[in-house]
Write an enzyme that holds these catalytic residues in place. Structure first.
Site, PDB file in Angstrom:
ATOM      1  NE  ARG A   1      -3.686  -2.070   2.607  1.00  0.00           N
ATOM      2  CZ  ARG A   1      -4.205  -2.565   3.697  1.00  0.00           C
ATOM      3  NH1 ARG A   1      -4.064  -1.898   4.822  1.00  0.00           N
ATOM      4  NH2 ARG A   1      -5.121  -3.683   3.603  1.00  0.00           N
TER       5      ARG A   1
ATOM      6  CG  ASP B   1       2.673   6.179   2.567  1.00  0.00           C
ATOM      7  OD1 ASP B   1       1.547   5.467   3.043  1.00  0.00           O
ATOM      8  OD2 ASP B   1       3.834   6.145   2.876  1.00  0.00           O
TER       9      ASP B   1
ATOM     10  NE  ARG C   1       7.705   9.991   2.256  1.00  0.00           N
ATOM     11  CZ  ARG C   1       6.445  10.566   2.599  1.00  0.00           C
ATOM     12  NH1 ARG C   1       5.519   9.747   2.233  1.00  0.00           N
ATOM     13  NH2 ARG C   1       6.506  11.878   2.650  1.00  0.00           N
TER      14      ARG C   1
END
Length: 268
Positions: free
Chosen positions: A52, A54, A199
């Site tokens: 999934r 972002d 990230r």
């Protein structure tokens, strides 16, 4: 009896609120795909992804699956759905699979690449598709720091506060940093990733590259298990989902996809 198909797709996530369908009026990759597939199938279709992503995150080879009673061959699925998709989402392959295949639950590893353009002036053509860092980065120190990520660790320090995972332990198989001209590419694979994990790792690598910390700071952060001690989250622009891996008998059925954009292949 419904048939199961795997799909390979690529997308630029800039204008989407991530992969997952949302209750609010936000455009997502899943919603857009399901609308197109349902029209071709003449029945409701649910698309399940291996990961999934972002908001703003891209994919060069997202693997997903769907089940349907519709009788279409792979070529017709590919042509029909691509004709209905916007230009920033494209199917690469549609493959019939055994009924056991599940893109998410059977994935044994996932792989991401984070692309940084380290040059003085901001890009125009690559805007939104790479992360621009204008200050010089020390590649060697960042590479040294990456080695602390490899193995099974508690990645709480690199976990978003809104992460829904039940536990923060992940096994990172490799974390390699490769330079090609002004591009710096982090190639990282693990058995799974926490929300914003890549990230957040990249944000701390940037801090090391700028000389604000030594490479072993990454190890200190892992041991601290405290998100507040790590650097800010890096932008979504440079992050690409590039692959999911499955048990051998399933992996052999899936096509091997050549990644695009071209700079993602610099690590192969």
């Amino acid at each position: 009896m419904p048939k199961t198909y795997a799909i390979n797709l690529e997308f630029i996530g800039t204008h989407y609120r991530g992969w997952q369908r949302q209750q609010h009026d936000h455009t997502t990759i899943q919603q857009t795909l399901e609308t197109a597939f349902s029209k071709v199938a003449n029945e409701p279709i649910e698309i399940i992804a291996s990961g999934r992503t972002d908001a703003g995150v891209h994919a060069s080879n997202m693997i997903a699956h769907f089940c349907t009673n519709a009788n279409r061959d792979p070529y017709n699925w590919l042509r029909g759905v691509n004709a209905l998709l916007p230009n920033d989402i494209a199917l690469r392959a549609v493959t019939p699979m055994s009924d056991e295949f599940h893109a998410r639950f059977l994935a044994i590893a996932r792989r991401y690449r984070y692309v940084t353009l380290n040059q003085t002036f901001r890009p125009a053509i690559l805007h939104g598709q790479v992360t621009h860092v204008h200050t010089p980065l020390n590649l060697e120190k960042m590479q040294q720091a990456c080695q602390f990520l490899v193995g099974m660790h508690n990645f709480t320090s690199f976990r978003a506060s809104q992460c829904q995972s039940k536990q923060p332990i992940r096994h990172v198989h490799f974390a390699n940093l490769i330079a090609h001209g002004d591009f710096i590419v982090l190639d990282i694979q693990a058995d799974g990733f926490l929300h914003h994990m890549v990230r957040n790792i990249m944000g701390s690598l940037f801090s090391i590259g700028r000389g604000e910390h030594t490479p072993d700071w990454i190890n200190d952060l892992i041991l601290a298990e405290d998100r507040t001690l790590a650097a800010p989250t890096a932008p979504a622009d440079g992050l690409y989902f590039v692959n999911a891996l499955y048990p051998t008998h399933l992996q052999q059925t899936l096509p091997k996809i050549r990644l695009s954009p071209v700079w993602l292949n610099l690590t192969e």
